[in-house]
Design a protein around this motif. Sequence first.
Motif, short mmCIF file in Angstrom:
data_model
loop_
_atom_site.label_atom_id
_atom_site.label_comp_id
_atom_site.label_asym_id
_atom_site.label_seq_id
_atom_site.Cartn_x
_atom_site.Cartn_y
_atom_site.Cartn_z
N TRP A 1 0.86 -1.19 0.00
CA TRP A 1 0.00 0.00 0.00
C TRP A 1 0.89 1.23 0.00
CZ3 TRP A 1 -4.94 -0.41 -1.08
CH2 TRP A 1 -5.62 -1.58 -0.76
N ARG A 2 0.73 2.08 -1.02
CA ARG A 2 1.52 3.31 -1.10
C ARG A 2 0.61 4.52 -0.91
NH1 ARG A 2 6.85 3.39 -3.04
NH2 ARG A 2 7.64 1.28 -3.53
N LEU A 3 1.15 5.51 -0.23
CA LEU A 3 0.44 6.75 0.00
C LEU A 3 0.40 7.57 -1.29
CD1 LEU A 3 -0.83 8.71 2.14
CD2 LEU A 3 1.47 9.65 2.44
N ASP A 4 -0.80 7.98 -1.69
CA ASP A 4 -0.93 8.89 -2.83
C ASP A 4 -0.64 10.29 -2.30
OD1 ASP A 4 -1.74 10.56 -4.90
OD2 ASP A 4 -3.40 9.26 -5.50
N VAL A 5 0.62 10.69 -2.36
CA VAL A 5 1.05 11.93 -1.72
C VAL A 5 0.34 13.14 -2.32
CG1 VAL A 5 3.03 13.45 -1.35
CG2 VAL A 5 3.27 11.00 -1.00
N GLU A 6 0.17 13.14 -3.62
CA GLU A 6 -0.51 14.28 -4.26
C GLU A 6 -1.94 14.42 -3.75
OE1 GLU A 6 -1.56 15.96 -8.77
OE2 GLU A 6 -0.57 14.02 -8.50
N ALA A 7 -2.66 13.30 -3.68
CA ALA A 7 -4.04 13.35 -3.19
C ALA A 7 -4.10 13.72 -1.71
CB ALA A 7 -4.72 11.99 -3.40
N ALA A 8 -3.14 13.20 -0.93
CA ALA A 8 -3.12 13.50 0.50
C ALA A 8 -2.83 14.97 0.75
CB ALA A 8 -2.08 12.62 1.19
N MET A 9 -1.89 15.54 -0.01
CA MET A 9 -1.58 16.96 0.16
C MET A 9 -2.76 17.83 -0.26
SD MET A 9 2.44 17.13 -1.01
CE MET A 9 2.55 18.89 -0.66
N ALA A 10 -3.45 17.42 -1.30
CA ALA A 10 -4.63 18.17 -1.73
C ALA A 10 -5.72 18.11 -0.65
CB ALA A 10 -5.16 17.61 -3.05
N ARG A 11 -5.82 16.98 0.03
CA ARG A 11 -6.83 16.82 1.08
C ARG A 11 -6.57 17.77 2.25
NH1 ARG A 11 -9.90 12.30 2.29
NH2 ARG A 11 -9.77 12.00 0.02
N THR A 12 -5.30 18.02 2.57
CA THR A 12 -5.00 18.92 3.69
C THR A 12 -5.39 20.35 3.36
OG1 THR A 12 -2.74 19.47 3.03
CG2 THR A 12 -3.04 17.45 4.30
N GLY A 13 -5.23 20.73 2.09
CA GLY A 13 -5.63 22.06 1.67
C GLY A 13 -4.78 23.19 2.21
N LYS A 14 -3.59 22.88 2.72
CA LYS A 14 -2.74 23.94 3.27
C LYS A 14 -1.29 23.47 3.29
CE LYS A 14 -3.35 22.33 8.04
NZ LYS A 14 -3.79 22.69 9.39
N PRO A 15 -0.36 24.41 3.32
CA PRO A 15 1.06 24.03 3.46
C PRO A 15 1.28 23.41 4.84
CG PRO A 15 0.84 26.31 2.72
CD PRO A 15 -0.52 25.86 3.15
N LEU A 16 2.21 22.48 4.93
CA LEU A 16 2.51 21.82 6.19
C LEU A 16 3.90 22.19 6.67
CD1 LEU A 16 1.13 18.21 5.51
CD2 LEU A 16 -0.01 20.09 6.70
N ALA A 17 4.07 22.18 7.99
CA ALA A 17 5.37 22.48 8.58
C ALA A 17 5.46 21.75 9.91
CB ALA A 17 5.54 23.99 8.77
N TRP A 18 6.66 21.74 10.47
CA TRP A 18 6.80 21.20 11.83
C TRP A 18 7.71 22.12 12.64
CZ3 TRP A 18 9.74 18.67 7.98
CH2 TRP A 18 11.11 18.58 8.21
N THR A 19 7.58 22.02 13.97
CA THR A 19 8.41 22.80 14.88
C THR A 19 9.70 22.05 15.15
OG1 THR A 19 6.45 23.73 15.96
CG2 THR A 19 8.54 23.86 17.16
N GLU A 20 10.83 22.70 14.86
CA GLU A 20 12.15 22.10 15.03
C GLU A 20 12.96 22.95 16.00
OE1 GLU A 20 15.35 19.39 14.30
OE2 GLU A 20 13.32 19.28 13.46
#
Length: 291
Positions: free
Chosen positions: A154-173
């Motif tokens: 099972w592979r993650l459809d990254v394009e579809a998943a990113m579209a589902r979030t509807g926003k840029p993602l980041a993390w606290t480092e």
Amino acid sequence: MTLLTFRFAPSPNGELHLGHAYSALLNQKLAKATGGRLLLRIEDIDTTRCTPEFEAAILSDLKWLGLDWEEPVRRQSQHFAEYQTMLDRLIREELVYPAFMSRGDIRAFIADTEKRGRHWPRDPDGVPHYPAQDKTLPTKERKRRIAENAPFAWRLDVEAAMARTGKPLAWTEFADETLVAMRLVEARPQDWGDVIVARREIPTSYHLAVVVDDALQGISHVVRGQDLFSATGVQRLLQEILGLPQPSYFHHRLVLGPDGRKLSKSLGDSGLAAQREAGVQPDEIRRMVGF
């Protein structure tokens, strides 16, 4: 007040080396400095390479180093049902797809593509991205292949998943082990292509298991090696689409060998067991890794 929660999460597929010692000791140091908790997780989803003997050796080495942690120890191999629940959700939401190409198929496809002059993208580790052919397979054909026991992941459809979030993602480092200064890092899961999130026989992968475990264990701070920095982008995406909490991260320096390369279990580098047999004491190990 919620306690900060750290974790050390080795895989029992070989002996611990000095790099593991540094990471374990740093997590313990930060937990104690903040009045927080330290948990131990055994990441043993690879049921072929991970063995009880390696796990016993890991526990022995950690106790010898002076590490202490809260019980019980979480073993991933005992929690496949929890990962299956999350995988089923991704399947229902059509954010993953069955990928049938073998490594040989992938190599041949990419070689043919590059022979025709097209550059093929590679992930930060240098591994070619998975071709998109299986995404377009009709549902009937997918079901036929699965029913005929064709191997797949099972592979993650990254394009579809990113579209589902509807926003840029980041993390606290965090900038360093003081856990004071921090910055936001852009998450770039697309750099990894469509990563594996589970296999037919094992309902998870490292990426899926780690975000589920961190959420269920209430991990507030993930402190791990710099070699996992880029992979955090994939994990942030999974956290977002699964509605899981986001820890803060600190990717610490790596302990390098005399030749400047990253230490490796497979090469038997600086194994703690060998150090112990040679009469090295825990305090000497601490000094060797910079404590």
